[in-house]
Design a protein around this motif. Structure first.
Motif, PDB file in Angstrom:
ATOM      1  N   LEU A   1      47.142  29.294  81.835  1.00 39.93           N
ATOM      2  CA  LEU A   1      47.998  29.089  82.994  1.00 39.93           C
ATOM      3  C   LEU A   1      47.149  28.655  84.191  1.00 39.93           C
ATOM      4  N   SER A   2      47.733  27.797  85.011  1.00 36.81           N
ATOM      5  CA  SER A   2      47.072  27.344  86.235  1.00 36.81           C
ATOM      6  C   SER A   2      47.944  27.687  87.436  1.00 36.81           C
ATOM      7  N   CYS A   3      47.301  28.021  88.528  1.00 36.43           N
ATOM      8  CA  CYS A   3      47.987  28.259  89.797  1.00 36.43           C
ATOM      9  C   CYS A   3      47.274  27.423  90.851  1.00 36.43           C
ATOM     10  N   VAL A   4      47.890  26.317  91.224  1.00 36.04           N
ATOM     11  CA  VAL A   4      47.319  25.444  92.251  1.00 36.04           C
ATOM     12  C   VAL A   4      47.820  25.910  93.606  1.00 36.04           C
ATOM     13  N   THR A   5      46.891  26.200  94.503  1.00 34.53           N
ATOM     14  CA  THR A   5      47.261  26.725  95.813  1.00 34.53           C
ATOM     15  C   THR A   5      47.023  25.685  96.903  1.00 34.53           C
ATOM     16  N   SER A   6      47.759  25.803  97.988  1.00 33.96           N
ATOM     17  CA  SER A   6      47.561  24.932  99.144  1.00 33.96           C
ATOM     18  C   SER A   6      48.124  25.625 100.374  1.00 33.96           C
ATOM     19  N   GLY A   7      47.686  25.135 101.542  1.00 36.90           N
ATOM     20  CA  GLY A   7      48.238  25.647 102.790  1.00 36.90           C
ATOM     21  C   GLY A   7      47.518  26.832 103.380  1.00 36.90           C
ATOM     22  N   PHE A   8      46.401  27.259 102.750  1.00 36.54           N
ATOM     23  CA  PHE A   8      45.634  28.355 103.324  1.00 36.54           C
ATOM     24  C   PHE A   8      44.168  28.207 102.928  1.00 36.54           C
ATOM     25  N   THR A   9      43.321  28.905 103.670  1.00 33.43           N
ATOM     26  CA  THR A   9      41.887  28.872 103.388  1.00 33.43           C
ATOM     27  C   THR A   9      41.612  29.710 102.157  1.00 33.43           C
ATOM     28  N   PHE A  10      41.012  29.080 101.175  1.00 31.66           N
ATOM     29  CA  PHE A  10      40.859  29.721  99.871  1.00 31.66           C
ATOM     30  C   PHE A  10      39.708  30.718  99.836  1.00 31.66           C
ATOM     31  N   ASP A  11      38.960  30.811 100.911  1.00 39.28           N
ATOM     32  CA  ASP A  11      37.697  31.542 100.892  1.00 39.28           C
ATOM     33  C   ASP A  11      37.814  33.028 100.585  1.00 39.28           C
ATOM     34  N   ASN A  12      38.830  33.702 101.133  1.00 34.81           N
ATOM     35  CA  ASN A  12      38.888  35.151 100.977  1.00 34.81           C
ATOM     36  C   ASN A  12      40.330  35.616 100.876  1.00 34.81           C
ATOM     37  N   TYR A  13      40.880  35.443  99.709  1.00 38.41           N
ATOM     38  CA  TYR A  13      42.236  35.863  99.410  1.00 38.41           C
ATOM     39  C   TYR A  13      42.230  36.656  98.107  1.00 38.41           C
ATOM     40  N   ALA A  14      43.244  37.464  97.932  1.00 41.43           N
ATOM     41  CA  ALA A  14      43.530  38.048  96.631  1.00 41.43           C
ATOM     42  C   ALA A  14      44.580  37.166  95.963  1.00 41.43           C
ATOM     43  N   ILE A  15      44.280  36.719  94.758  1.00 42.96           N
ATOM     44  CA  ILE A  15      45.225  35.926  93.976  1.00 42.96           C
ATOM     45  C   ILE A  15      45.511  36.701  92.695  1.00 42.96           C
ATOM     46  N   ALA A  16      46.768  36.865  92.388  1.00 49.89           N
ATOM     47  CA  ALA A  16      47.142  37.691  91.247  1.00 49.89           C
ATOM     48  C   ALA A  16      48.136  36.986  90.347  1.00 49.89           C
ATOM     49  N   TRP A  17      48.158  37.434  89.121  1.00 47.61           N
ATOM     50  CA  TRP A  17      49.183  37.044  88.153  1.00 47.61           C
ATOM     51  C   TRP A  17      50.034  38.279  87.848  1.00 47.61           C
ATOM     52  N   PHE A  18      51.340  38.075  87.962  1.00 46.79           N
ATOM     53  CA  PHE A  18      52.312  39.085  87.561  1.00 46.79           C
ATOM     54  C   PHE A  18      53.170  38.484  86.444  1.00 46.79           C
ATOM     55  N   ARG A  19      53.856  39.324  85.715  1.00 45.91           N
ATOM     56  CA  ARG A  19      54.803  38.824  84.723  1.00 45.91           C
ATOM     57  C   ARG A  19      56.063  39.674  84.730  1.00 45.91           C
ATOM     58  N   GLN A  20      57.139  39.022  84.325  1.00 48.22           N
ATOM     59  CA  GLN A  20      58.431  39.699  84.290  1.00 48.22           C
ATOM     60  C   GLN A  20      59.155  39.319  83.011  1.00 48.22           C
ATOM     61  N   ALA A  21      59.349  40.312  82.154  1.00 43.20           N
ATOM     62  CA  ALA A  21      60.102  40.117  80.914  1.00 43.20           C
ATOM     63  C   ALA A  21      61.592  40.280  81.215  1.00 43.20           C
ATOM     64  N   PRO A  22      62.460  39.712  80.378  1.00 45.68           N
ATOM     65  CA  PRO A  22      63.909  39.827  80.612  1.00 45.68           C
ATOM     66  C   PRO A  22      64.348  41.279  80.738  1.00 45.68           C
ATOM     67  N   GLY A  23      65.070  41.574  81.802  1.00 45.58           N
ATOM     68  CA  GLY A  23      65.592  42.919  82.008  1.00 45.58           C
ATOM     69  C   GLY A  23      64.591  43.942  82.505  1.00 45.58           C
ATOM     70  N   LYS A  24      63.397  43.489  82.833  1.00 46.39           N
ATOM     71  CA  LYS A  24      62.360  44.422  83.281  1.00 46.39           C
ATOM     72  C   LYS A  24      61.819  44.018  84.645  1.00 46.39           C
ATOM     73  N   GLY A  25      61.078  44.911  85.248  1.00 45.57           N
ATOM     74  CA  GLY A  25      60.490  44.633  86.550  1.00 45.57           C
ATOM     75  C   GLY A  25      59.253  43.760  86.461  1.00 45.57           C
ATOM     76  N   ARG A  26      58.807  43.279  87.595  1.00 49.43           N
ATOM     77  CA  ARG A  26      57.617  42.443  87.658  1.00 49.43           C
ATOM     78  C   ARG A  26      56.383  43.345  87.704  1.00 49.43           C
ATOM     79  N   VAL A  27      55.447  43.099  86.794  1.00 49.08           N
ATOM     80  CA  VAL A  27      54.264  43.959  86.701  1.00 49.08           C
ATOM     81  C   VAL A  27      52.991  43.129  86.793  1.00 49.08           C
ATOM     82  N   GLY A  28      51.946  43.756  87.278  1.00 43.81           N
ATOM     83  CA  GLY A  28      50.675  43.076  87.449  1.00 43.81           C
ATOM     84  C   GLY A  28      49.951  42.857  86.133  1.00 43.81           C
ATOM     85  N   VAL A  29      49.337  41.696  86.006  1.00 45.20           N
ATOM     86  CA  VAL A  29      48.582  41.333  84.809  1.00 45.20           C
ATOM     87  C   VAL A  29      47.089  41.251  85.120  1.00 45.20           C
TER      88      VAL A  29
END
Length: 130
Positions: A20-48
């Motif tokens: 998977l790719s996440c292309v970012t724009s509109g902010f300074t990339f130097d010091n951010y937290a970037i995360a992947w979450f996932r959400q299965a059908p009928g369930k909440g969004r959880v951190g990966v």
């Protein structure tokens, strides 16, 4: 305007791989937290997985540790999630999220939560068949 655009999802057999790719724009990339979450059908969004773009911190959920690898390409302002040995239980919509907050970055080693992230992509679907 901050934008996060995910791609790379698809249908794969159990044991297969996707990146998977996440292309970012509109902010300074130097010091951010970037995360992947996932959400299965009928369930909440959880951190990966999550990464601090300065490269000092990486976190994985127990369910994906040793199978998934998060990485960044600063020149492309892109975060990747390499997913290997995929299982049917990995089927979900995967979302990329970003946070500039120091508190988010400082607590990353304890886990990640949706309320900590300010910016979200639209998601990409991953389906793993048995």
């Amino acid at each position: 305007e901050v934008q996060l655009v995910e791609s790379g999802g698809g249908l794969v057999q159990a044991g297969g791989s996707l990146r998977l790719s996440c292309v970012t724009s509109g902010f300074t990339f130097d010091n951010y937290a970037i995360a992947w979450f996932r959400q299965a059908p009928g369930k909440g969004r959880v951190g990966v997985s999550a990464i601090r773009t300065s490269g000092e911190m990486i976190w994985y959920s127990a369910s994906v540790k040793s199978r998934f690898t998060i990485s960044i390409d600063k020149a492309k302002a892109t975060v990747y999630l390499q997913m290997d040995s995929l299982k049917p239980g990995d089927t979900a919509k995967y979302y990329c999220a970003a946070s500039p907050r120091e508190s988010t970055m400082n607590s990353m080693h304890l886990g990640i939560y949706t309320y900590e992230y300010d910016y979200w992509g639209q998601g990409t679907q991953v389906t793993v068949s048995s």
